[in-house]
Design a protein around this motif. Structure first.
Motif, PDB file in Angstrom:
ATOM      1  N   ILE A   1       3.055   4.212  18.591  1.00 43.74           N
ATOM      2  CA  ILE A   1       2.590   2.960  18.006  1.00 43.74           C
ATOM      3  C   ILE A   1       1.855   3.325  16.722  1.00 43.74           C
ATOM      4  CG2 ILE A   1       1.044   0.989  18.264  1.00 43.74           C
ATOM      5  CD1 ILE A   1       3.494   0.736  19.986  1.00 43.74           C
ATOM      6  N   HIS A   2       2.352   2.817  15.598  1.00 46.55           N
ATOM      7  CA  HIS A   2       1.713   3.197  14.346  1.00 46.55           C
ATOM      8  C   HIS A   2       0.740   2.126  13.861  1.00 46.55           C
ATOM      9  CE1 HIS A   2       5.412   1.169  12.605  1.00 46.55           C
ATOM     10  NE2 HIS A   2       4.488   0.674  11.796  1.00 46.55           N
ATOM     11  N   LEU A   3      -0.377   2.607  13.319  1.00 44.98           N
ATOM     12  CA  LEU A   3      -1.411   1.773  12.720  1.00 44.98           C
ATOM     13  C   LEU A   3      -1.265   1.866  11.208  1.00 44.98           C
ATOM     14  CD1 LEU A   3      -4.462   2.975  14.883  1.00 44.98           C
ATOM     15  CD2 LEU A   3      -2.666   1.337  15.478  1.00 44.98           C
ATOM     16  N   ASN A   4      -1.146   0.734  10.537  1.00 47.44           N
ATOM     17  CA  ASN A   4      -0.842   0.770   9.104  1.00 47.44           C
ATOM     18  C   ASN A   4      -1.538  -0.345   8.341  1.00 47.44           C
ATOM     19  OD1 ASN A   4       0.731  -1.285  10.246  1.00 47.44           O
ATOM     20  ND2 ASN A   4       2.409  -1.017   8.782  1.00 47.44           N
ATOM     21  N   ALA A   5      -2.839  -0.509   8.576  1.00 49.91           N
ATOM     22  CA  ALA A   5      -3.574  -1.601   7.945  1.00 49.91           C
ATOM     23  C   ALA A   5      -3.542  -1.504   6.423  1.00 49.91           C
ATOM     24  CB  ALA A   5      -5.020  -1.610   8.443  1.00 49.91           C
ATOM     25  N   VAL A   6      -3.667  -0.288   5.885  1.00 53.97           N
ATOM     26  CA  VAL A   6      -3.636  -0.141   4.426  1.00 53.97           C
ATOM     27  C   VAL A   6      -2.259  -0.541   3.897  1.00 53.97           C
ATOM     28  CG1 VAL A   6      -3.887   1.458   2.500  1.00 53.97           C
ATOM     29  CG2 VAL A   6      -5.394   1.661   4.492  1.00 53.97           C
ATOM     30  N   GLN A   7      -1.214  -0.072   4.567  1.00 59.40           N
ATOM     31  CA  GLN A   7       0.141  -0.414   4.134  1.00 59.40           C
ATOM     32  C   GLN A   7       0.366  -1.916   4.182  1.00 59.40           C
ATOM     33  OE1 GLN A   7       3.286   1.017   6.655  1.00 59.40           O
ATOM     34  NE2 GLN A   7       4.888   0.604   5.157  1.00 59.40           N
TER      35      GLN A   7
ATOM     36  N   GLY B   1       3.266  -8.121   3.773  1.00 59.76           N
ATOM     37  CA  GLY B   1       2.372  -7.650   4.820  1.00 59.76           C
ATOM     38  C   GLY B   1       1.610  -8.751   5.538  1.00 59.76           C
ATOM     39  N   THR B   2       1.226  -8.448   6.778  1.00 59.39           N
ATOM     40  CA  THR B   2       0.401  -9.329   7.591  1.00 59.39           C
ATOM     41  C   THR B   2      -0.989  -8.720   7.685  1.00 59.39           C
ATOM     42  OG1 THR B   2       2.318 -10.007   8.885  1.00 59.39           O
ATOM     43  CG2 THR B   2       0.144 -10.425   9.842  1.00 59.39           C
ATOM     44  N   CYS B   3      -1.999  -9.432   7.212  1.00 60.20           N
ATOM     45  CA  CYS B   3      -3.322  -8.853   7.064  1.00 60.20           C
ATOM     46  C   CYS B   3      -4.339  -9.323   8.101  1.00 60.20           C
ATOM     47  CB  CYS B   3      -3.861  -9.125   5.657  1.00 60.20           C
ATOM     48  SG  CYS B   3      -2.895  -8.316   4.360  1.00 60.20           S
ATOM     49  N   ASP B   4      -3.896 -10.023   9.135  1.00 64.99           N
ATOM     50  CA  ASP B   4      -4.806 -10.382  10.210  1.00 64.99           C
ATOM     51  C   ASP B   4      -4.784  -9.255  11.231  1.00 64.99           C
ATOM     52  OD1 ASP B   4      -6.340 -11.401  12.204  1.00 64.99           O
ATOM     53  OD2 ASP B   4      -5.073 -13.137  12.646  1.00 64.99           O
ATOM     54  N   PHE B   5      -5.791  -8.392  11.176  1.00 62.78           N
ATOM     55  CA  PHE B   5      -5.847  -7.225  12.053  1.00 62.78           C
ATOM     56  C   PHE B   5      -6.717  -7.460  13.288  1.00 62.78           C
ATOM     57  CE2 PHE B   5      -5.870  -5.512   7.552  1.00 62.78           C
ATOM     58  CZ  PHE B   5      -4.489  -5.379   7.469  1.00 62.78           C
ATOM     59  N   SER B   6      -7.192  -8.659  13.458  1.00 62.27           N
ATOM     60  CA  SER B   6      -8.182  -8.923  14.499  1.00 62.27           C
ATOM     61  C   SER B   6      -7.626  -8.742  15.909  1.00 62.27           C
ATOM     62  CB  SER B   6      -8.755 -10.336  14.339  1.00 62.27           C
ATOM     63  OG  SER B   6      -7.727 -11.315  14.423  1.00 62.27           O
ATOM     64  N   ARG B   7      -6.318  -8.949  16.098  1.00 64.62           N
ATOM     65  CA  ARG B   7      -5.719  -8.839  17.431  1.00 64.62           C
ATOM     66  C   ARG B   7      -5.193  -7.440  17.738  1.00 64.62           C
ATOM     67  NH1 ARG B   7      -1.578 -10.546  18.918  1.00 64.62           N
ATOM     68  NH2 ARG B   7      -2.044 -10.756  21.134  1.00 64.62           N
TER      69      ARG B   7
ATOM     70  N   GLY C   1       0.141  13.413   2.356  1.00 63.36           N
ATOM     71  CA  GLY C   1       1.599  13.482   2.405  1.00 63.36           C
ATOM     72  C   GLY C   1       2.196  12.233   1.780  1.00 63.36           C
ATOM     73  N   THR C   2       3.189  11.641   2.443  1.00 66.27           N
ATOM     74  CA  THR C   2       3.782  10.396   1.953  1.00 66.27           C
ATOM     75  C   THR C   2       2.704   9.327   1.870  1.00 66.27           C
ATOM     76  OG1 THR C   2       5.886  10.982   2.981  1.00 66.27           O
ATOM     77  CG2 THR C   2       5.565   8.675   2.355  1.00 66.27           C
ATOM     78  N   ASP C   3       2.593   8.688   0.729  1.00 65.86           N
ATOM     79  CA  ASP C   3       1.535   7.701   0.484  1.00 65.86           C
ATOM     80  C   ASP C   3       2.146   6.303   0.514  1.00 65.86           C
ATOM     81  OD1 ASP C   3      -0.426   6.017  -0.563  1.00 65.86           O
ATOM     82  OD2 ASP C   3      -1.228   7.572  -1.883  1.00 65.86           O
ATOM     83  N   PHE C   4       1.929   5.589   1.636  1.00 66.28           N
ATOM     84  CA  PHE C   4       2.526   4.262   1.760  1.00 66.28           C
ATOM     85  C   PHE C   4       1.807   3.213   0.934  1.00 66.28           C
ATOM     86  CE2 PHE C   4       4.988   5.987   5.249  1.00 66.28           C
ATOM     87  CZ  PHE C   4       6.180   5.285   5.120  1.00 66.28           C
ATOM     88  N   ALA C   5       0.601   3.481   0.489  1.00 65.24           N
ATOM     89  CA  ALA C   5      -0.027   2.566  -0.466  1.00 65.24           C
ATOM     90  C   ALA C   5       0.729   2.612  -1.792  1.00 65.24           C
ATOM     91  CB  ALA C   5      -1.496   2.933  -0.669  1.00 65.24           C
ATOM     92  N   ARG C   6       1.090   3.820  -2.227  1.00 61.14           N
ATOM     93  CA  ARG C   6       1.885   3.949  -3.453  1.00 61.14           C
ATOM     94  C   ARG C   6       3.264   3.331  -3.287  1.00 61.14           C
ATOM     95  NH1 ARG C   6       2.535   9.936  -5.042  1.00 61.14           N
ATOM     96  NH2 ARG C   6       4.029   8.935  -6.464  1.00 61.14           N
ATOM     97  N   ILE C   7       3.882   3.559  -2.123  1.00 59.81           N
ATOM     98  CA  ILE C   7       5.221   3.020  -1.887  1.00 59.81           C
ATOM     99  C   ILE C   7       5.212   1.507  -1.957  1.00 59.81           C
ATOM    100  CG2 ILE C   7       6.940   2.668  -0.065  1.00 59.81           C
ATOM    101  CD1 ILE C   7       6.562   5.600   0.696  1.00 59.81           C
ATOM    102  N   GLU C   8       4.287   0.880  -1.241  1.00 64.33           N
ATOM    103  CA  GLU C   8       4.256  -0.583  -1.226  1.00 64.33           C
ATOM    104  C   GLU C   8       3.813  -1.143  -2.580  1.00 64.33           C
ATOM    105  OE1 GLU C   8       5.714  -2.024   0.937  1.00 64.33           O
ATOM    106  OE2 GLU C   8       5.611  -0.826   2.758  1.00 64.33           O
ATOM    107  N   ASN C   9       2.926  -0.438  -3.264  1.00 65.59           N
ATOM    108  CA  ASN C   9       2.489  -0.905  -4.571  1.00 65.59           C
ATOM    109  C   ASN C   9       3.638  -0.900  -5.570  1.00 65.59           C
ATOM    110  OD1 ASN C   9       0.194  -1.885  -6.060  1.00 65.59           O
ATOM    111  ND2 ASN C   9       0.340  -0.015  -7.289  1.00 65.59           N
ATOM    112  N   ALA C  10       4.552   0.082  -5.426  1.00 69.22           N
ATOM    113  CA  ALA C  10       5.716   0.143  -6.309  1.00 69.22           C
ATOM    114  C   ALA C  10       6.650  -1.035  -6.085  1.00 69.22           C
ATOM    115  CB  ALA C  10       6.463   1.457  -6.098  1.00 69.22           C
ATOM    116  N   ARG C  11       6.531  -1.692  -4.935  1.00 70.35           N
ATOM    117  CA  ARG C  11       7.375  -2.841  -4.624  1.00 70.35           C
ATOM    118  C   ARG C  11       6.709  -4.160  -5.001  1.00 70.35           C
ATOM    119  NH1 ARG C  11       7.744  -3.764   0.495  1.00 70.35           N
ATOM    120  NH2 ARG C  11       9.743  -4.835   0.303  1.00 70.35           N
ATOM    121  N   ARG C  12       5.488  -4.114  -5.510  1.00 73.81           N
ATOM    122  CA  ARG C  12       4.740  -5.317  -5.872  1.00 73.81           C
ATOM    123  C   ARG C  12       4.893  -5.626  -7.357  1.00 73.81           C
ATOM    124  NH1 ARG C  12       0.602  -7.024  -2.334  1.00 73.81           N
ATOM    125  NH2 ARG C  12      -0.277  -8.198  -4.066  1.00 73.81           N
ATOM    126  N   PRO C  13       5.069  -6.887  -7.716  1.00 73.73           N
ATOM    127  CA  PRO C  13       5.010  -7.247  -9.136  1.00 73.73           C
ATOM    128  C   PRO C  13       3.610  -6.948  -9.681  1.00 73.73           C
ATOM    129  CG  PRO C  13       5.968  -9.027  -7.820  1.00 73.73           C
ATOM    130  CD  PRO C  13       5.414  -8.039  -6.856  1.00 73.73           C
TER     131      PRO C  13
END
Length: 387
Positions: free
Chosen positions: A151-157, A164-170, A218-230
């Motif tokens: 189970i992966h945790l990816n709040a930053v991603q 992305g879904t940013c409601d992490f409360s549950r 290692g692989t930076d998913f913040a960079r990956i997702e940012n590259a997909r953002r206008p």
């Protein structure tokens, strides 16, 4: 095989951008601040090295595994096939990428199922993002006939991801549901931002048996997702988080069994991970590069090379088993030493761990070709100056 246009394109984007981060010269990271002290007479014959480790009731042939990456499209299925064949041929464990897309659209399932089809007897981990139900967790396990569920945790991603879904409360409640419902052990991992001391303690309290600290470097998913953002307006989050090195150093005594990934660039980084208390180390980027640019045969050769070098390094450092690396003398420098100072960890004590070994003349290295088996050394608790 087809995929929904949005989800499938995202999977292919992730694969392309993750591969793009794999340069010919691996980037520096916190593993470089962990120096193994050289003892010129400590080495043993690599033939005596026994690299196997026990993980979740299974005996892994080596403390190395292919970490979760991808799946769900034609392009990613080809990568998974190459990785699965390499896992079969080398005998190491493998995790899939997130199978959520296959739960939502069964037509994409073959891109994941190929992992088990090509490796019917290997240790396989299914992967699913946090927030899915217990019933979906069981379906993910069934899809791959998995031995464990990541189970992966990816709040930053999720924060940076355009969709992305940013409601992490549950998330804590959802994780407890999956742990209770999964028919196989649940392995919780980050996606490259690290598991803090507080998080590891919470995971233990939830009944999680094993965790992959998966740190930054290692692989930076913040960079990956940012590259997909206008506008790419989240560039300031690149590099956010703690490294695997720092997570291992700061892990509490009651942490789950620990695995390490995130910036593992070479067999030496595997040794460093083991010396810091990890049971095994996961590799994604280096093996993705081999599978993306080559084929199953090439990927197999790369992994075999890692396994050979890992055994040779263990011989060089006098460790018959991965557990014995827990007494290796380490010098912690730079950012890692600063982290230790700020976190109340006695960095200097790692430089004299070998003093706890038997005196000269009674070491395994001097015991001859057929020594009496000795239980492997148990890594000492991480020294801390504060509770």
């Amino acid at each position: 095989m087809s995929a929904p246009s949005g989800s499938g394109q995202r999977k292919d984007d992730h694969l392309r951008l993750a591969h793009g981060q794999q340069t010919s010269a691996p980037a520096p990271n916190d593993f470089d601040d962990v120096q193994i002290v050289h003892h010129a007479l400590a080495g043993i014959d690599p033939e005596r090295v026994r690299p196997g480790v026990d993980v979740l009731g299974h005996r892994w042939s080596a403390p190395l595994y292919i970490n979760g990456m991808t799946g769900g499209t034609d392009r990613t299925a080809r990568v998974n096939r190459a990785l699965a064949i390499a896992a079969r041929e080398t005998g190491i464990a493998m995790a899939s990428g997130s199978v959520a897309i296959a739960l939502d659209d069964p037509s994409t399932a073959p891109g994941f199922r190929v992992i088990r089809d090509e490796n019917p007897d290997g240790f396989v981990m299914a992967n699913l993002g946090i927030g899915r139900s217990g019933e979906e967790a069981r379906r993910a396990v069934d899809l791959l006939e998995a031995d464990a569920l990541q189970i992966h945790l990816n709040a930053v991603q999720e924060t940076v991801m355009p969709e992305g879904t940013c409601d992490f409360s549950r998330w804590p409640q959802a994780l407890e549901e999956v742990v209770a419902a999964s028919p196989v052990p649940v392995l919780v991992k980050e996606v490259g931002f690290g598991l803090s001391r507080r998080t590891l303690r919470l995971l233990h309290d939830m009944g999680v048996q094993i965790a992959d600290v998966s740190g930054v470097g290692g692989t930076d998913f913040a960079r990956i997702e940012n590259a997909r953002r206008p506008g790419e307006d989240f560039s300031f989050l690149s590099g956010h988080g703690q490294s695997a090195v720092c997570c291992l150093l700061d892990a509490p005594q009651d942490a789950p069994l620990l695995l390490a990934s995130g910036g593992v660039r070479s067999p030496l980084d595997v040794v460093r991970s083991l010396a810091l208390g990890a049971r095994a180390a996961g590799v994604a980027g280096a093996f993705l590069k081999a599978a993306y640019e080559g084929d199953a045969e090439h990927t197999t050769q790369v992994i075999r090379g890692w396994l050979t070098q890992l055994t040779e390094l263990m011989g060089l450092f006098g460790a018959e088993t991965p557990e014995a690396l827990g007494r290796t003398d380490l010098l912690l420098r730079g950012r890692v030493r600063e982290f230790c100072e700020l976190s109340g960890i006695d960095a200097a004590s790692f430089a004299r761990r070998g003093d706890l070994l038997p005196a000269a003349g009674t070491t395994a290295a001097s015991a001859g070709p057929s020594p009496t088996p000795v239980p492997p050394a148990t890594p000492a608790p991480h020294p801390r100056t504060t509770p």
